[in-house]
Write an enzyme that holds these catalytic residues in place. Structure first.
Site, PDB file in Angstrom:
ATOM      1  N   THR A 320       0.840  -1.193   0.000  1.00  0.00           N
ATOM      2  CA  THR A 320       0.000   0.000   0.000  1.00  0.00           C
ATOM      3  C   THR A 320       0.874   1.240   0.000  1.00  0.00           C
ATOM      4  O   THR A 320       2.033   1.203   0.421  1.00  0.00           O
ATOM      5  CB  THR A 320      -0.898   0.058   1.246  1.00  0.00           C
ATOM      6  N   ASP A 321       0.332   2.354  -0.457  1.00  0.00           N
ATOM      7  CA  ASP A 321       0.947   3.640  -0.142  1.00  0.00           C
ATOM      8  C   ASP A 321       0.738   3.852   1.361  1.00  0.00           C
ATOM      9  O   ASP A 321       0.003   3.114   2.017  1.00  0.00           O
ATOM     10  CB  ASP A 321       0.303   4.754  -0.962  1.00  0.00           C
TER      11      ASP A 321
END
Length: 609
Positions: A320-321
């Protein structure tokens, strides 16, 4: 009769003993299962350690102690919870020996006999975490795009090689680069010059080359921000953007570079984007406030599993960011964000919560307990969890097989010198002249600079003085109330602006934004442009040669069409929270262009209309 009773008692005792053994075995099995689940979950977390204090941080008393050496408690907890990776920011990376000591200490916490994942954002340009004295930032992705017509992927390959050599030498084994975003929105505040181009084919060609060269050097590359952050006008550090492309446009623009890069096997990781993309997922998800919203891609099974895994057939690690960005943290609790991302198909949750004090490790333990309970209840599928852990293990095994360079001080100095030459070569080759004749500038009798802040004045003065040692030179900081003096014949006035507004991405996270502002505090883009237009019009009325330079985004150059003699784009400028005494490659390249030593051969990689 007595014998029968004794036999019955023995049989009953045997059943009791068997039951006890079965019960003990079941308890052992459950405990071992819980340990296995906790191990898998720990491997799926990547934490940041930017700051750490003994006191609990508050708004009135924040923690500002940068972590440059691994605290004993961090050493203990990373190993105890089997944490799979960490991400390092500029505050963690001071100088070579310190970085080597930090990464070596971090590796000692790995509990599985494989390398700890140690990542950073070293894209180049706006996003570069290492000090310039260790690795040049290079002008950035859009500068590489500007060199593409003349040089194809030559500079992308060279930049990737250079970054990998230094990162691997320092013990950093993952680079969150390249960005495969197609910058379709000129007002994009967070991507812009971080994109190679607005042409998906050019983005794919440069991104694949850069990723391959990183991985050839033993550093895992990361394709980001899936499914594409290029057509957004909101910074996901501060809000939740939405892309309104129809499915056909998504396929041919945003997804196309990812499709090509995945098909080419260019990178071992893909990073998600915190964007809503209704054409790819039109379902709803409940926030912590009970509001139903379109799921951000980071939390969308339709996007991460349906599109990325099944349609594009990506088999590597999905990360994920940062989950503490406002796009996610404003709508979801850390537990909700991590659970949703894991159920969507993400392998690693990046920065699920900030750990800045001993008390925060209690929050981490609670988070892990709650995730274990979610697996035990079936909310998180245990088979999917195991498969995810195996993908992470595959990545670690690949990293373990990469050779570790051992350069001596002489070799490191020679490497850095070559990298500086490459930095200048990219900056020079990217310079793009939209219109005008540069001949008058090389014959300047006096030079006047109009720049956004004092640091850029200092840097550009250094570069120009080397090329025009006998020419009088003045610089006006656009933040001041100064105006142009009366100009003599042969005067050249050079104005420059920086767009878009500075973003948290340049320093790390949203909390770091005030640090950037306190360093340079430029005017807003509109204020810069307004003041430049006024001062350059005044200069032109006095028959001076006028030049406007886009130090980052070129899109605003359209506002100066017909108002100045020369328009130039550079796509980047030296940015550092600890400015050194060097002018930087972009300003040196400009100075050599103005003196007539080098031509402007770059081509706009984006449309300005």
């Amino acid at each position: 009769m007595q014998g029968r009773k004794l036999s019955s008692l023995r049989l009953a005792a045997g059943f009791v003993l068997l039951a006890l053994c079965v019960g003990a075995g079941w308890l052992w099995y459950q405990e071992s299962q819980v340990k296995q689940i906790r191990f898998w979950l720990g491997q799926k977390l990547m934490l940041d350690l930017r700051h750490f204090c003994q006191h609990t941080a508050t708004a009135e008393d924040p923690c500002t102690q940068a972590v440059t050496q691994l605290p004993a408690l961090w050493q203990q907890k990373l190993a105890e919870h089997h944490i799979g990776g960490v991400v390092l920011f500029a505050v963690n990376l001071q100088e070579t020996r310190q970085i080597l000591q930090l990464t070596a200490a971090l590796q000692q916490t790995a509990s599985d006999g494989l390398p700890l994942l140690i990542a950073t954002d070293q894209e180049g340009g706006r996003v570069a975490r290492l000090p310039e004295a260790i690795l040049p930032a290079f002008p950035g992705a859009m500068a590489l795009g500007a060199t593409f017509p003349a040089h194809q992927t030559k500079f992308a390959e060279a930049q990737g090689d250079a970054q990998a050599q230094t990162l691997r030498q320092l013990g950093i084994n993952i680079n969150f680069s390249p960005s495969l975003d197609v910058n379709s929105d000129p007002a994009n505040p967070v991507i812009g010059v971080r994109a190679f181009s607005d042409d998906p084919q050019q983005v794919a060609a440069l991104g694949i080359t850069l990723a391959r060269s990183l991985q050839r050097g033993g550093v895992a590359a990361t394709l980001k921000h899936f499914p594409g952050h290029g057509d957004t006008a909101t910074d996901s550090h501060t809000g939740l953007p939405q892309v309104d492309h129809v499915r056909a446009v998504a396929e041919t623009i945003d997804l196309e570079p990812f499709r090509q890069a995945i098909q080419a096997g260019a990178a071992r990781l893909v990073m998600t984007a915190h964007i809503q993309y209704p054409a790819l997922d039109d379902s709803r998800i409940d926030t912590q406030h009970g509001e139903g919203i379109a799921p951000p891609a980071t939390l969308s099974k339709a996007i991460l599993t349906g599109v990325l895994r099944e349609q594009l057939e990506f088999e590597g690690v999905v990360i994920t960011d940062a989950l503490n960005m406002q796009a996610i943290s404003a709508a979801f609790t850390p537990l909700q964000a991590v659970k949703h991302s894991f159920k969507a198909g993400a392998d690693i949750a990046l920065m699920p919560l900030e750990i800045q004090s001993p008390a925060d490790f209690i929050r981490l333990e609670q988070l892990l307990d709650q995730l274990v309970a979610a697996v035990q209840s079936g909310e998180i599928d245990v088979h999917a969890l195991q498969q995810s852990a195996e993908r992470i293990r595959d990545l670690k095994q690949w990293l373990a097989q990469q050779p570790q360079p051992q350069l001596n001080e002489t070799e490191i100095a020679a490497l850095y010198q070559r990298q500086q030459q490459l930095d200048l070569a990219i900056a020079s080759s990217a310079l793009t002249r939209l219109d005008g004749d540069l001949g008058a500038v090389s014959q300047a009798q006096s030079l006047y600079l109009l720049l956004p802040d004092a640091d850029k004045c200092r840097r550009f003065r250094l570069a120009l003085t080397a090329e025009f040692p006998a020419v009088p030179l003045q610089c006006t900081d656009l933040r001041s109330n100064d105006t142009l003096p009366p100009l003599s014949p042969g005067a050249v006035v050079i104005g420059a602006y920086v767009a878009p507004e500075q973003s948290a991405v340049e320093a790390g996270v949203l909390a770091d934004l005030p640090q950037i502002a306190s360093y340079s505090a430029p005017l807003s883009v509109d204020a810069q442009l307004t003041k430049l237009q006024q001062l350059l019009a005044l200069a032109r009325s006095q028959q001076a040669t006028t030049v406007v330079v886009a130090l980052r985004s070129p899109y605003q150059l359209t506002q100066f069409a017909g108002q100045v003699d020369i328009r130039l784009a550079t796509y980047g400028y030296p940015f550092s929270l600890k400015p050194d005494q060097e002018p930087g490659a972009v300003f040196v390249a400009l100075a050599r262009l103005f003196s007539g030593k080098t031509p402007a051969t770059g081509v706009l990689p984006v449309r300005l209309d």
